[in-house]
Design a protein around this motif. Structure first.
Motif, PDB file in Angstrom:
ATOM      1  N   VAL A   1      -7.154   2.512  -0.967  1.00  0.00           N
ATOM      2  CA  VAL A   1      -6.426   2.047   0.216  1.00  0.00           C
ATOM      3  C   VAL A   1      -7.003   0.699   0.640  1.00  0.00           C
ATOM      4  CG1 VAL A   1      -5.759   2.578   2.590  1.00  0.00           C
ATOM      5  CG2 VAL A   1      -6.062   4.440   0.934  1.00  0.00           C
ATOM      6  N   ASP A   2      -6.149  -0.320   0.684  1.00  0.00           N
ATOM      7  CA  ASP A   2      -6.576  -1.648   1.155  1.00  0.00           C
ATOM      8  C   ASP A   2      -5.355  -2.390   1.694  1.00  0.00           C
ATOM      9  OD1 ASP A   2      -5.153  -2.667  -1.086  1.00  0.00           O
ATOM     10  OD2 ASP A   2      -6.967  -2.604  -2.333  1.00  0.00           O
ATOM     11  N   ASP A   3      -5.529  -3.661   2.011  1.00  0.00           N
ATOM     12  CA  ASP A   3      -4.426  -4.432   2.601  1.00  0.00           C
ATOM     13  C   ASP A   3      -3.222  -4.494   1.661  1.00  0.00           C
ATOM     14  OD1 ASP A   3      -5.933  -4.837   4.804  1.00  0.00           O
ATOM     15  OD2 ASP A   3      -6.606  -6.860   4.264  1.00  0.00           O
ATOM     16  N   ARG A   4      -3.486  -4.619   0.366  1.00  0.00           N
ATOM     17  CA  ARG A   4      -2.389  -4.696  -0.606  1.00  0.00           C
ATOM     18  C   ARG A   4      -1.799  -3.323  -0.896  1.00  0.00           C
ATOM     19  NH1 ARG A   4      -4.503  -6.569  -5.621  1.00  0.00           N
ATOM     20  NH2 ARG A   4      -2.392  -6.337  -6.430  1.00  0.00           N
ATOM     21  N   HIS A   5      -2.590  -2.279  -0.652  1.00  0.00           N
ATOM     22  CA  HIS A   5      -2.143  -0.905  -0.924  1.00  0.00           C
ATOM     23  C   HIS A   5      -2.384  -0.044   0.315  1.00  0.00           C
ATOM     24  CE1 HIS A   5      -3.399  -2.624  -4.864  1.00  0.00           C
ATOM     25  NE2 HIS A   5      -2.274  -2.068  -5.281  1.00  0.00           N
ATOM     26  N   PRO A   6      -1.557  -0.201   1.364  1.00  0.00           N
ATOM     27  CA  PRO A   6      -1.749   0.634   2.546  1.00  0.00           C
ATOM     28  C   PRO A   6      -1.546   2.108   2.201  1.00  0.00           C
ATOM     29  CG  PRO A   6       0.324  -0.595   2.678  1.00  0.00           C
ATOM     30  CD  PRO A   6      -0.409  -1.113   1.486  1.00  0.00           C
TER      31      PRO A   6
ATOM     32  N   ASN B   1      -2.296   7.060  -4.590  1.00  0.00           N
ATOM     33  CA  ASN B   1      -1.720   6.230  -3.524  1.00  0.00           C
ATOM     34  C   ASN B   1      -0.570   5.376  -4.053  1.00  0.00           C
ATOM     35  OD1 ASN B   1      -1.575   5.473  -0.799  1.00  0.00           O
ATOM     36  ND2 ASN B   1      -2.823   3.647  -1.132  1.00  0.00           N
TER      37      ASN B   1
ATOM     38  N   TYR C   1     -10.237   3.276 -11.822  1.00  0.00           N
ATOM     39  CA  TYR C   1     -10.011   3.037 -10.397  1.00  0.00           C
ATOM     40  C   TYR C   1     -11.294   3.125  -9.565  1.00  0.00           C
ATOM     41  CZ  TYR C   1      -4.921   3.478 -11.135  1.00  0.00           C
ATOM     42  OH  TYR C   1      -3.611   3.303 -11.537  1.00  0.00           O
TER      43      TYR C   1
ATOM     44  N   GLU D   1     -10.384   6.796  -0.554  1.00  0.00           N
ATOM     45  CA  GLU D   1     -10.376   5.615   0.325  1.00  0.00           C
ATOM     46  C   GLU D   1     -10.492   4.315  -0.483  1.00  0.00           C
ATOM     47  OE1 GLU D   1     -15.097   5.719   1.609  1.00  0.00           O
ATOM     48  OE2 GLU D   1     -13.622   6.732   2.881  1.00  0.00           O
ATOM     49  N   GLU D   2     -11.054   4.406  -1.707  1.00  0.00           N
ATOM     50  CA  GLU D   2     -11.155   3.212  -2.563  1.00  0.00           C
ATOM     51  C   GLU D   2      -9.782   2.672  -2.965  1.00  0.00           C
ATOM     52  OE1 GLU D   2     -14.701   5.885  -3.729  1.00  0.00           O
ATOM     53  OE2 GLU D   2     -12.643   6.128  -3.053  1.00  0.00           O
TER      54      GLU D   2
END
Length: 314
Positions: free
Chosen positions: A276-281, A237, A151, A273-274
């Motif tokens: 968390v993104d648009d696909r994984h809020p 997450n 990850y 924080e790595e």
């Protein structure tokens, strides 16, 4: 058409002598580990080059010795953390009895527990429990190193590793009596970060797949069930979900098993924080692992379908 074949847990070989970071065998094993955890929440690790048959036999002999002690001695195994000490004679799970060694990878932790159970000492028990726990911690850390590498969150894991404490639970199930239910322990997910389960020859452990099928895990001296706990689900997450599992006793033979659990002490677990993104809020807020365990044993925690989401979900 649906498949009629029974699902099986992935079996991953950790016995390769050349399983070192950045080698081809490490990378292929790492991919298998992450895939299994994302699909099943667990897998079976072959680890017999580290845990010999002699140690397997010794830890269960030590376990028998422990459970043969009088109940008034065993109940002295108390803890400030729910279910970390002695649990037994519970009406909901009458077949279950378990004791816990906190800080099981340290000489102090193993000796403190041993001296409580055997005030005159028991070197065989102490040394066996310590050896077994240290080998389990090596497996746990190898798996977590693979997950964090995959990850790209090695720094986050290094922070957790410095605050990791380990609990070894020694568990015994008696066979059900006539007209008694065969349930050894109810369907649940572990409240740990990660768990490693090991059974002797009597089967009983069942793991639920995401589509609701139950897999019976066959015992083997070389097999260790590596399983994500609720805290790992929050830290990842939501990428890794802990599996529901239970114990069903068939027949009247006693069943011995071991649970080795990792917990994060005195550190607020932050979701990297790595991840968390648009696909994984962001799904979880930062949380204290031990406060989460205490929450689980409240009425609200016991009622919730997913305790970790109830405790720190966004």
């Amino acid at each position: 058409m649906g498949s009629l074949t029974q699902p099986k847990l992935p079996v991953i070989d950790f016995s390769k002598e050349n399983l070192k970071p950045n080698t081809n065998s490490w990378l292929s094993t790492r991919n298998n580990v992450v895939e299994a955890l994302q699909e099943y929440g667990c897998f079976i690790a072959k680890y017999d080059h580290k845990v010999s048959l002699e140690l397997h036999n010794a830890i269960f002999r030590a376990s028998e010795e422990l459970f043969d002690l009088p109940t008034e001695i065993k109940v002295q195994n108390t803890s400030n953390t729910p279910s970390h000490g002695y649990v037994g004679q519970e009406p909901v799970i009458p077949l279950y009895e378990g004791l816990g060694i906190e800080n099981a990878t340290t000489v102090e932790g193993a000796q403190k527990f041993t001296n409580l159970m055997w005030p005159s000492g028991n070197d065989f028990f102490c040394e066996t429990a310590l050896s077994f726990s240290r080998l389990m911690s090596e497996l746990d850390q190898m798996v977590m190193r693979m997950v964090s590498e995959s990850y790209g969150i090695e720094k986050s894991y290094d922070t957790l590793l410095g605050s990791t404490s380990y609990l070894l639970r020694l568990i015994k199930y008696r066979g059900p009596e006539e007209n008694e239910k065969s349930l050894g322990i109810i369907r649940h997910t572990d409240k740990s970060f990660m768990s490693i389960l090991h059974q002797r020859q009597v089967k009983g452990l069942e793991i639920e797949t995401k589509d609701g099928q139950w897999i019976v895990v066959e015992p083997s001296p070389s097999s260790f069930i590596v399983m994500a706990g609720d805290a790992c689900m929050a830290w990842s997450n939501g990428r890794i979900e802990p599996p529901n599992h239970r114990v069903i006793m068939n027949g009247n033979e006693e069943r011995y098993s071991l649970g080795f659990f990792s917990f994060i002490r005195d550190l607020i677990i932050q979701i990297p924080e790595e991840l968390v993104d648009d696909r994984h809020p962001l799904q979880f807020k930062p949380f204290d692992h031990y406060k989460f365990i205490h929450f689980y044993y409240t009425d609200e925690g016991k009622r919730s379908k997913c305790p970790i989401k109830a405790y720190c979900g966004v």
